[in-house]
Design a protein around this motif. Structure first.
Motif, PDB file in Angstrom:
ATOM      1  N   ILE A  87       0.836  -1.207   0.000  1.00 18.21           N
ATOM      2  CA  ILE A  87       0.000   0.000   0.000  1.00 18.21           C
ATOM      3  C   ILE A  87       0.865   1.250   0.000  1.00 18.21           C
ATOM      4  O   ILE A  87       0.552   2.234  -0.684  1.00 18.21           O
ATOM      5  CB  ILE A  87      -0.941  -0.031   1.215  1.00 18.21           C
ATOM      6  N   THR A  88       1.975   1.228   0.745  1.00 23.13           N
ATOM      7  CA  THR A  88       2.876   2.386   0.764  1.00 23.13           C
ATOM      8  C   THR A  88       3.441   2.667  -0.626  1.00 23.13           C
ATOM      9  O   THR A  88       3.582   3.833  -1.024  1.00 23.13           O
ATOM     10  CB  THR A  88       4.019   2.138   1.764  1.00 23.13           C
ATOM     11  N   THR A  89       3.770   1.621  -1.377  1.00 26.20           N
ATOM     12  CA  THR A  89       4.276   1.806  -2.745  1.00 26.20           C
ATOM     13  C   THR A  89       3.236   2.501  -3.609  1.00 26.20           C
ATOM     14  O   THR A  89       3.569   3.414  -4.392  1.00 26.20           O
ATOM     15  CB  THR A  89       4.643   0.444  -3.357  1.00 26.20           C
ATOM     16  N   PHE A  90       1.977   2.102  -3.486  1.00 27.07           N
ATOM     17  CA  PHE A  90       0.905   2.727  -4.266  1.00 27.07           C
ATOM     18  C   PHE A  90       0.748   4.206  -3.910  1.00 27.07           C
ATOM     19  O   PHE A  90       0.668   5.076  -4.795  1.00 27.07           O
ATOM     20  CB  PHE A  90      -0.401   1.976  -4.024  1.00 27.07           C
ATOM     21  N   LEU A  91       0.704   4.525  -2.617  1.00 26.31           N
ATOM     22  CA  LEU A  91       0.550   5.914  -2.196  1.00 26.31           C
ATOM     23  C   LEU A  91       1.764   6.745  -2.592  1.00 26.31           C
ATOM     24  O   LEU A  91       1.639   7.924  -2.952  1.00 26.31           O
ATOM     25  CB  LEU A  91       0.329   5.982  -0.684  1.00 26.31           C
ATOM     26  N   MET A  92       2.947   6.121  -2.553  1.00 28.60           N
ATOM     27  CA  MET A  92       4.161   6.841  -2.933  1.00 28.60           C
ATOM     28  C   MET A  92       4.131   7.199  -4.406  1.00 28.60           C
ATOM     29  O   MET A  92       4.590   8.291  -4.807  1.00 28.60           O
ATOM     30  CB  MET A  92       5.380   5.969  -2.616  1.00 28.60           C
ATOM     31  N   ALA A  93       3.595   6.334  -5.250  1.00 26.19           N
ATOM     32  CA  ALA A  93       3.483   6.647  -6.676  1.00 26.19           C
ATOM     33  C   ALA A  93       2.567   7.850  -6.894  1.00 26.19           C
ATOM     34  O   ALA A  93       2.853   8.722  -7.735  1.00 26.19           O
ATOM     35  CB  ALA A  93       2.956   5.427  -7.436  1.00 26.19           C
ATOM     36  N   LEU A  94       1.474   7.931  -6.129  1.00 21.33           N
ATOM     37  CA  LEU A  94       0.585   9.089  -6.237  1.00 21.33           C
ATOM     38  C   LEU A  94       1.275  10.361  -5.752  1.00 21.33           C
ATOM     39  O   LEU A  94       1.079  11.444  -6.328  1.00 21.33           O
ATOM     40  CB  LEU A  94      -0.691   8.845  -5.430  1.00 21.33           C
ATOM     41  N   VAL A  95       2.086  10.247  -4.696  1.00 18.83           N
ATOM     42  CA  VAL A  95       2.824  11.412  -4.207  1.00 18.83           C
ATOM     43  C   VAL A  95       3.812  11.893  -5.262  1.00 18.83           C
ATOM     44  O   VAL A  95       3.998  13.105  -5.457  1.00 18.83           O
ATOM     45  CB  VAL A  95       3.556  11.058  -2.889  1.00 18.83           C
ATOM     46  N   MET A  96       4.447  10.980  -5.966  1.00 13.10           N
ATOM     47  CA  MET A  96       5.366  11.375  -7.038  1.00 13.10           C
ATOM     48  C   MET A  96       4.656  12.203  -8.103  1.00 13.10           C
ATOM     49  O   MET A  96       5.211  13.173  -8.635  1.00 13.10           O
ATOM     50  CB  MET A  96       5.979  10.127  -7.674  1.00 13.10           C
ATOM     51  N   VAL A 112       2.506  15.502  -5.837  1.00 10.17           N
ATOM     52  CA  VAL A 112       3.260  16.331  -4.906  1.00 10.17           C
ATOM     53  C   VAL A 112       4.629  16.677  -5.467  1.00 10.17           C
ATOM     54  O   VAL A 112       5.021  17.850  -5.492  1.00 10.17           O
ATOM     55  CB  VAL A 112       3.402  15.625  -3.541  1.00 10.17           C
ATOM     56  N   TRP A 113       5.361  15.672  -5.928  1.00 10.40           N
ATOM     57  CA  TRP A 113       6.695  15.914  -6.477  1.00 10.40           C
ATOM     58  C   TRP A 113       6.656  16.403  -7.921  1.00 10.40           C
ATOM     59  O   TRP A 113       7.694  16.774  -8.468  1.00 10.40           O
ATOM     60  CB  TRP A 113       7.530  14.642  -6.398  1.00 10.40           C
ATOM     61  N   GLN A 114       5.493  16.377  -8.546  1.00 13.37           N
ATOM     62  CA  GLN A 114       5.319  16.842  -9.923  1.00 13.37           C
ATOM     63  C   GLN A 114       6.161  16.040 -10.923  1.00 13.37           C
ATOM     64  O   GLN A 114       6.613  16.573 -11.940  1.00 13.37           O
ATOM     65  CB  GLN A 114       5.685  18.331 -10.038  1.00 13.37           C
ATOM     66  N   ARG A 115       6.361  14.743 -10.638  1.00 18.67           N
ATOM     67  CA  ARG A 115       7.054  13.886 -11.592  1.00 18.67           C
ATOM     68  C   ARG A 115       6.065  13.389 -12.644  1.00 18.67           C
ATOM     69  O   ARG A 115       4.845  13.402 -12.448  1.00 18.67           O
ATOM     70  CB  ARG A 115       7.700  12.693 -10.888  1.00 18.67           C
TER      71      ARG A 115
END
Length: 812
Positions: A461-470, A473-476
């Motif tokens: 789940i953390t991997t999924f949320l991290m992809a959304l943050v990228m 939030v990070w504008q990648r």
């Protein structure tokens, strides 16, 4: 302090859990600053560092051993045993041992080192980590929250800003797609709640798994002795939680450091003594040989391999207590090399002693060192359990602040270190469940199956949320995020699939615990959201209040009425219920909304939002008190004084700033001003004289002697809350507007007459036309949770003698 003569009533259960009447304990640092600034950290916690001459990153890295790395460092006790459990004996040869070590090495390298240390730790929310920190970042950069209580003023918070605001077209299209579809936002919330539920389930299984790792020494202990030792350790561990962990971190750090050095030395000895050729197993070539030889058994054994990375999520979840630099330093310089050498040493030992697989760690300990190592292992197992228990308290506190968990008692165990909390109800529930798991499952492998499923689910789940943050939030670019997501989901998916195959062999424990806590959190959030939407769509029209006139059609008596509501704008429907059921109301009315915003901390100078609801003669104000999901909400007995000072500051600000002086009375509601509590304390516009609480007051009071006696009795029963008595006076300034002076005098006179806290005792019921499932959730699930959790007046630290409640039924 004098209060209005109104009889008290019992607690109610209708306010969201984040509300607190008392001003929060001031954070010990500026929340919006980067946690990577080590000098800033030193300024925050100087009293906690007994070695001021040591560089801050090194001191923090040392403390992190006692809080973060206990779980991860004790994994060698049971990993190899779990890998080869259930595997055919003809697969147990030197090449298979080499392949198992290669799997462990590359798993440690790719997930804890590459994913968490290098990537995930960079996605902090103003220094805070964890699943809800990622969700908070997403809610700040998109309208993903299901609770519509966000305001434009919240975006002006110093801790709210993160990164740039520009986004590429594909990312913007994806963002708008999620914002427009309630189903997608609901799915996102469910994913976050599932991760939180799995982490809470991990808090049940981890202590049982950590202490049961000692069962590997059963051949050298009396029969039943290990089981008794495990239960004693668990009971003692949970019984000591109330004392707090702010000192435990320093006390436990030497245990973990000694443990790591010990397993490093044992591993190095085994490499040199038994099989130095084990070094060639660092090549990933042995992984392919492992699966080619073991086939399906090899894939099933991944459930044992993933136990080597249990505790990795703690590096991110406990980020708020340390810094990314210190956690990285501790892992790279000590934890990672010690674990690699230990696993390599066990593999070297097993390659020459195949019969010792079921007891590989203790059998690999050189003769004469068994008992010292066993003692250190026992202490390290206690540290491992402590880390996840503390993390469980933190995640429940965050869920509670974001209206995703019923109100529970939160005890702050440290005045210096923020986030160190203790939740009694959850502590005893965890202890009972943990003892049931430790006693009910007789072997480490069964508990390990439940353990591995919980850990890998949280990582997935953390991997999924991290992809959304990228992306948001990070504008990648979406391609970069997709590459990250697919790469790690392939690796973690293999482990998760293997863990799911162990559901019948113990994995069902984590699944049931996670779904149970997830159900509780979603039902509470659903009921809270439905009640908020009812208030939002049934607000009292401002024209109706204006039509009643300044007297509101009833008698206005001296005093201040603090009307608590969840609404940040408008007048709640419960107010009309008050007006029609009470024969009199206070001269000054303040609608108080205490809400949580999607940031970890709100600076004290940004906490209060003050506004006016009706024109000046009505003496009706609105106060919004904002907290972050990590803020400490305690009662220091000064909330009333800060509120009065803030309103007075607003009244004077309104007179000199034209944007607040519009003649359009209908537009009054909604215009708010940020009032700094620090500015109020130093303001020379109002003169205040503080007297001791126990001095005899000369203020005029409308209270009866009976209620004064009751008030005195309440204060004697609550000596821990020492409320300051403050007298206010209007400064003699000829330049002050007469209307402003009159309003300030009315405010001061109302304060001296007394303050009453007014709440609605609401009952939430599903409409008759609702579906059976909705009736089941609202009428039974949500109602049961409301009746069995802490009342809002208790959470708000409201004295019962000053509480007024009016019942009302909500049909949602």
């Amino acid at each position: 302090m004098s209060r209005i003569d109104i009889e008290p009533e019992e607690d109610s259960n209708d306010l969201p859990p984040q509300m607190a009447a008392g001003e929060a304990q001031e954070p010990s640092h500026l929340r919006g600053q980067d946690r990577g600034d080590q000098t800033s950290w030193m300024g925050r916690n100087t009293r906690e560092l007994p070695w001021k001459c040591i560089p801050v990153p090194i001191a923090l890295a040392y403390q992190s051993f006692g809080v973060v790395y206990g779980d991860l460092s004790t994994s060698p006790l049971y990993v190899y045993r779990s890998i080869f459990s259930g595997m055919s004996h003809h697969h147990q040869d030197t090449d298979t041992i080499f392949g198992a070590f290669s799997l462990i090495f590359w798993t440690l390298t790719l997930i804890p080192l590459l994913k968490y240390i290098i990537i995930i730790l960079s996605a902090d929310d103003n220094g805070e980590g964890g699943t809800f920190a990622l969700y908070s970042l997403l809610c700040r950069h998109g309208k993903f929250s299901l609770l519509p209580n966000q305001q434009a003023a919240d975006e002006e918070l110093s801790a709210y800003k993160y990164g740039s605001s520009g986004q590429c077209t594909p990312s913007l299209a994806l963002k708008r797609s999620i914002e427009k579809r309630k189903n997608l936002r609901t799915v996102l919330l469910l994913v976050v709640l599932l991760g939180a539920g799995m982490l809470i389930g991990d808090g049940v299984v981890t202590p049982a798994m950590s202490v049961s790792g000692l069962q590997a020494a059963h051949t050298k202990l009396p029969s039943g002795g290990v089981r008794l030792i495990c239960c004693v350790i668990l009971v003692g561990l949970f019984a000591l939680q109330h004392s707090g962990t702010h000192k435990v971190g320093i006390l436990f750090a030497p245990v973990v450091v000694i443990w790591l050095i010990s397993i490093f030395a044992i591993g190095l000895y085994n490499i040199i003594w038994w099989n130095p050729k084990i070094v060639i197993a660092l090549s990933p070539h042995y992984i392919f040989k492992y699966f080619a030889q073991t086939g399906t058994d090899g894939w099933f054994s991944l459930g044992g391999v993933l136990l080597s990375i249990t505790g990795t999520e703690a590096m991110f979840a406990d980020l708020g207590h340390f810094s990314a630099t210190s956690i990285r330093m501790a892992f790279i310089l000590l934890v990672y090399p010690c674990l690699v050498v230990q696993y390599m040493g066990q593999a070297a030992f097993l390659s020459k002693n195949m019969d010792s697989i079921q007891n590989s760690f203790y059998d690999s300990v050189p003769d004469g060192f068994f008992w010292p190592v066993l003692i250190i292992a026992t202490l390290a197992a206690i540290v491992a359990s402590q880390a996840i228990i503390s993390a469980t308290f933190s995640i429940i506190k965050q869920c509670n602040a974001l209206s995703c968990f019923p109100r529970v008692k939160v005890v702050h165990t440290s005045k210096q270190i923020e986030g160190q909390i203790y939740i009694p109800e959850i502590n005893w529930i965890l202890m009972i469940l943990t003892l049931a798991v430790a006693i009910g499952f007789k072997d480490t492998d069964t508990i390990g199956n439940a353990y591995g499923l919980a850990v890998m689910s949280v990582m997935f789940i953390t991997t999924f949320l991290m992809a959304l943050v990228m992306i948001f939030v990070w504008q990648r670019s979406i391609m970069v995020a997709a590459l990250f997501l697919i790469s790690f989901w392939i690796i973690e998916g293999a482990y998760l699939g293997a863990a799911l195959t162990k559901v019948p062999q113990g994995g069902w424990v984590s699944l049931i615990l996670a779904l149970f806590f997830m159900f509780i959190m979603f039902v509470w959030h659903y009921g809270t959201r439905k009640k908020y939407n009812f208030d939002l769509h049934n607000k009292v029209p401002l024209k109706w209040i204006l039509g009643l006139g300044p007297s509101l059609g009833i008698v206005r008596v001296p005093g201040i009425g603090l009307v608590y509501s969840e609404l940040a704008t408008g007048v709640p429907a419960i107010f009309s219920h008050f007006v029609t059921n009470l024969p009199a109301f206070h001269n000054v009315l303040v609608f108080v909304c205490v809400k949580s915003v999607p940031v970890p901390y709100v600076a004290p100078e940004e906490r209060f939002l003050i506004g006016r609801i009706c024109p000046r003669p009505y003496r009706m104000y609105r106060c919004i008190v904002r907290y972050g999901y990590k803020d400490l909400q305690g009662d220091d007995g000064n909330f009333e004084n800060l509120l009065i000072q803030s309103i007075a500051e607003f009244i004077q600000m309104e007179a000199v700033e034209p944007q607040f002086a519009t003649p359009d009375s209908v537009s009054y509601d909604g215009r708010m001003a940020v009032i700094s509590s620090q500015a109020c304390s130093s303001s020379n516009l109002l003169v205040s004289n503080e007297d001791d609480f126990d001095t005899i007051s000369t203020m005029q009071s409308s209270k009866s002697l009976t209620l004064q006696s009751l008030r005195s009795g309440y204060d004697e029963e609550n000596p821990q809350i020492r409320r300051r008595r403050v007298r206010f006076q209007v400064p003699e300034s000829p330049a002050m507007d007469p209307a402003v002076r009159e309003e300030l005098k009315d405010l001061i006179e109302a304060k001296e007459a007394g303050v009453a806290y007014i709440m609605g005792h609401s009952y939430v019921k599903a409409r008759r036309s609702s579906s059976f499932l909705k009736k089941l959730v609202v009428d039974f699930g949500y109602s049961f949770l409301r009746k069995n959790c802490r009342g809002p007046s208790v959470a708000l630290h409201i004295p019962h003698i000053s509480l007024i409640e009016v019942g009302m039924i909500y049909h949602v």
